[in-house]
Design an enzyme around this catalytic site. Structure first.
Site, PDB file in Angstrom:
ATOM      1  N   LYS A  36      -2.349   4.636  -2.863  1.00 43.40           N
ATOM      2  CA  LYS A  36      -1.881   3.321  -3.315  1.00 43.40           C
ATOM      3  C   LYS A  36      -1.278   2.569  -2.139  1.00 43.40           C
ATOM      4  O   LYS A  36      -0.353   3.053  -1.486  1.00 43.40           O
ATOM      5  CB  LYS A  36      -0.836   3.474  -4.421  1.00 43.40           C
ATOM      6  CG  LYS A  36      -0.421   2.140  -5.008  1.00 43.40           C
ATOM      7  CD  LYS A  36       0.450   2.328  -6.241  1.00 43.40           C
ATOM      8  CE  LYS A  36       1.909   2.450  -5.928  1.00 43.40           C
ATOM      9  NZ  LYS A  36       2.530   1.229  -5.384  1.00 43.40           N
ATOM     10  N   ASP A  63      -1.992  -2.264  -4.859  1.00 43.37           N
ATOM     11  CA  ASP A  63      -0.959  -2.580  -5.859  1.00 43.37           C
ATOM     12  C   ASP A  63      -0.096  -3.741  -5.370  1.00 43.37           C
ATOM     13  O   ASP A  63       1.002  -3.536  -4.860  1.00 43.37           O
ATOM     14  CB  ASP A  63      -0.113  -1.318  -6.091  1.00 43.37           C
ATOM     15  CG  ASP A  63       0.979  -1.526  -7.135  1.00 43.37           C
ATOM     16  OD1 ASP A  63       0.816  -2.410  -7.996  1.00 43.37           O
ATOM     17  OD2 ASP A  63       1.984  -0.789  -7.078  1.00 43.37           O
ATOM     18  N   LYS A  65       0.475  -6.436  -7.477  1.00 38.50           N
ATOM     19  CA  LYS A  65       1.104  -6.988  -8.694  1.00 38.50           C
ATOM     20  C   LYS A  65       1.058  -8.513  -8.730  1.00 38.50           C
ATOM     21  O   LYS A  65       2.095  -9.180  -8.778  1.00 38.50           O
ATOM     22  CB  LYS A  65       2.551  -6.496  -8.832  1.00 38.50           C
ATOM     23  CG  LYS A  65       2.681  -4.977  -8.921  1.00 38.50           C
ATOM     24  CD  LYS A  65       4.114  -4.566  -9.226  1.00 38.50           C
ATOM     25  CE  LYS A  65       4.298  -3.073  -9.280  1.00 38.50           C
ATOM     26  NZ  LYS A  65       4.181  -2.375  -7.985  1.00 38.50           N
ATOM     27  N   ASP A  68       0.787 -15.193 -10.937  1.00 41.41           N
ATOM     28  CA  ASP A  68       0.720 -16.576 -10.446  1.00 41.41           C
ATOM     29  C   ASP A  68      -0.055 -17.403 -11.469  1.00 41.41           C
ATOM     30  O   ASP A  68      -0.412 -16.883 -12.539  1.00 41.41           O
ATOM     31  CB  ASP A  68       0.035 -16.576  -9.060  1.00 41.41           C
ATOM     32  CG  ASP A  68       0.564 -17.684  -8.160  1.00 41.41           C
ATOM     33  OD1 ASP A  68       0.651 -18.841  -8.634  1.00 41.41           O
ATOM     34  OD2 ASP A  68       0.899 -17.404  -6.996  1.00 41.41           O
ATOM     35  N   THR A 120       9.029   0.453 -14.078  1.00 40.74           N
ATOM     36  CA  THR A 120       9.736   1.686 -14.438  1.00 40.74           C
ATOM     37  C   THR A 120      11.171   1.708 -13.913  1.00 40.74           C
ATOM     38  O   THR A 120      11.954   2.574 -14.283  1.00 40.74           O
ATOM     39  CB  THR A 120       8.970   2.910 -13.897  1.00 40.74           C
ATOM     40  OG1 THR A 120       8.483   2.593 -12.595  1.00 40.74           O
ATOM     41  CG2 THR A 120       7.818   3.264 -14.779  1.00 40.74           C
ATOM     42  N   ARG A 211       7.892   8.803  -3.382  1.00 39.57           N
ATOM     43  CA  ARG A 211       8.899   9.525  -2.598  1.00 39.57           C
ATOM     44  C   ARG A 211       8.931  11.034  -2.795  1.00 39.57           C
ATOM     45  O   ARG A 211       9.184  11.748  -1.812  1.00 39.57           O
ATOM     46  CB  ARG A 211      10.271   8.872  -2.815  1.00 39.57           C
ATOM     47  CG  ARG A 211      10.358   7.522  -2.099  1.00 39.57           C
ATOM     48  CD  ARG A 211      11.451   6.643  -2.619  1.00 39.57           C
ATOM     49  NE  ARG A 211      11.133   6.119  -3.946  1.00 39.57           N
ATOM     50  CZ  ARG A 211      11.875   5.236  -4.593  1.00 39.57           C
ATOM     51  NH1 ARG A 211      12.984   4.782  -4.042  1.00 39.57           N
ATOM     52  NH2 ARG A 211      11.509   4.802  -5.786  1.00 39.57           N
TER      53      ARG A 211
HETATM   54  O1  C5P Z   1       8.566   6.618  -4.778  1.00 38.12           O
HETATM   55  P1  C5P Z   1       8.147   6.422  -6.222  1.00 38.12           P
HETATM   56  O2  C5P Z   1       7.458   7.639  -6.809  1.00 38.12           O
HETATM   57  O3  C5P Z   1       9.256   5.886  -7.084  1.00 38.12           O
HETATM   58  O4  C5P Z   1       7.022   5.277  -6.117  1.00 38.12           O
HETATM   59  C1  C5P Z   1       6.453   4.681  -7.249  1.00 38.12           C
HETATM   60  C2  C5P Z   1       5.449   3.655  -6.801  1.00 38.12           C
HETATM   61  O5  C5P Z   1       4.897   3.066  -7.976  1.00 38.12           O
HETATM   62  C3  C5P Z   1       6.032   2.506  -5.966  1.00 38.12           C
HETATM   63  O6  C5P Z   1       5.034   2.165  -4.996  1.00 38.12           O
HETATM   64  C4  C5P Z   1       6.211   1.373  -6.948  1.00 38.12           C
HETATM   65  O7  C5P Z   1       6.003   0.108  -6.356  1.00 38.12           O
HETATM   66  C5  C5P Z   1       5.090   1.663  -7.965  1.00 38.12           C
HETATM   67  N1  C5P Z   1       5.311   1.165  -9.327  1.00 38.12           N
HETATM   68  C6  C5P Z   1       6.410   1.506 -10.098  1.00 38.12           C
HETATM   69  N2  C5P Z   1       6.551   0.999 -11.363  1.00 38.12           N
HETATM   70  C7  C5P Z   1       5.614   0.197 -11.872  1.00 38.12           C
HETATM   71  C8  C5P Z   1       4.489  -0.147 -11.104  1.00 38.12           C
HETATM   72  C9  C5P Z   1       4.365   0.383  -9.833  1.00 38.12           C
HETATM   73  O8  C5P Z   1       7.249   2.274  -9.654  1.00 38.12           O
HETATM   74  N3  C5P Z   1       5.718  -0.224 -13.124  1.00 38.12           N
END
Ligand code: C5P
Length: 234
Positions: A36, A63, A65, A68, A120, A211
């Site tokens: 991603k 991604d 998002k 617009d 999330t 992460r």
């Molecule tokens: O590091 P972590 O596991 O929290 O990363 C989650 C990834 O998913 C990030 O790149 C974040 O931008 C993306 N994301 C998210 N929640 C969403 C959509 C995308 O955490 N609803």
């Protein structure tokens, strides 16, 4: 739809530059996972990062998002399609005209347009602060229904919404789930989380994991451990 376990993991390459992104991606590229590319990396490196990751033989989820006016969202999705990405995202909060325009821009391509429901990192309290006075699950279902009416084929939602989404929409939609944290790992800024095994058992098609893999001492070991959990649950 049955996606092989290794292909269910989407590794978020949330890195500041090309060399750190490649240092993360190269050891994992042979594992079949999707990479991603999000706002941080795309803004730092530009569209060439997509080609670099594709040249490792990996699939790319762009991604960004998009949120617009319909015309701008349509053209942005068309640009993502031209890059040959496998998945891309729009915010469902942009409304039905924007969602329909975005879906149409990808309709004769391999690119799957996913609708972001509720981030999330947001819970009922933070939703209230932005004027949404009903629970996150209701908002996710409402936005997904609107998206489905616009021919959208997939959504991004927290692990806690997978069961209600499957109850309401069956397997007609692809569900991509961030907010995944192996037992004992840091929540960071995520709020509505589950372990990889739990999210798969609830019916997620894909897990987005950043992460817990990218900040691990050995990202490859962390990936393989999560893959084992996904495999056992699938
Ligand atoms: O590091 P972590 O596991 O929290 O990363 C989650 C990834 O998913 C990030 O790149 C974040 O931008 C993306 N994301 C998210 N929640 C969403 C959509 C995308 O955490 N609803």
């Amino acid at each position: 739809m049955s996606v092989p376990s290794n292909q269910k993991i989407i590794v978020a390459l949330d890195a500041p530059d090309l060399s750190s992104a490649l240092a993360l991606a190269e050891p994992l590229a042979g594992e079949g996972c999707v990479f991603k590319i999000g706002l941080q990396l795309f803004t730092a490196v530009g569209p060439s990062i997509v080609k670099k990751i594709q040249s490792l033989g990996a699939r790319v989820f762009l991604d960004l998002k998009f949120h617009d006016i319909p015309n701008t969202a349509r053209e942005a999705v068309a640009s993502a399609v031209a890059l040959g990405v496998d998945m891309t995202t729009i915010h469902l909060a942009g409304g039905p005209a924007m969602v329909s325009a975005a879906v149409k821009a990808a309709e004769s391509s391999k690119t799957l347009v996913l609708g972001v429901t509720v981030l999330t990192s947001m819970d009922d309290t933070t939703l209230d602060l932005v004027g949404i006075r009903h629970p996150a699950t209701d908002q996710v279902l409402r936005l997904t229904e609107m998206g489905a009416n616009c021919q959208l084929r997939g959504v991004v939602a927290s692990p806690h919404e997978i069961t209600p989404l499957r109850e309401e929409f069956g397997h007609s939609l692809v569900i991509v789930t961030p907010g995944v944290r192996p037992a004992g790992s840091a929540l960071d800024d995520q709020r509505r989380v589950m372990t990889p095994g739990e999210a798969i058992r609830c019916g997620a098609d894909y897990l987005v994991i950043g992460r817990p893999i990218t900040s691990a001492r050995s990202p490859r070991d962390a990936f393989l451990q999560i893959l084992g959990e996904v495999h056992a649950a699938a």
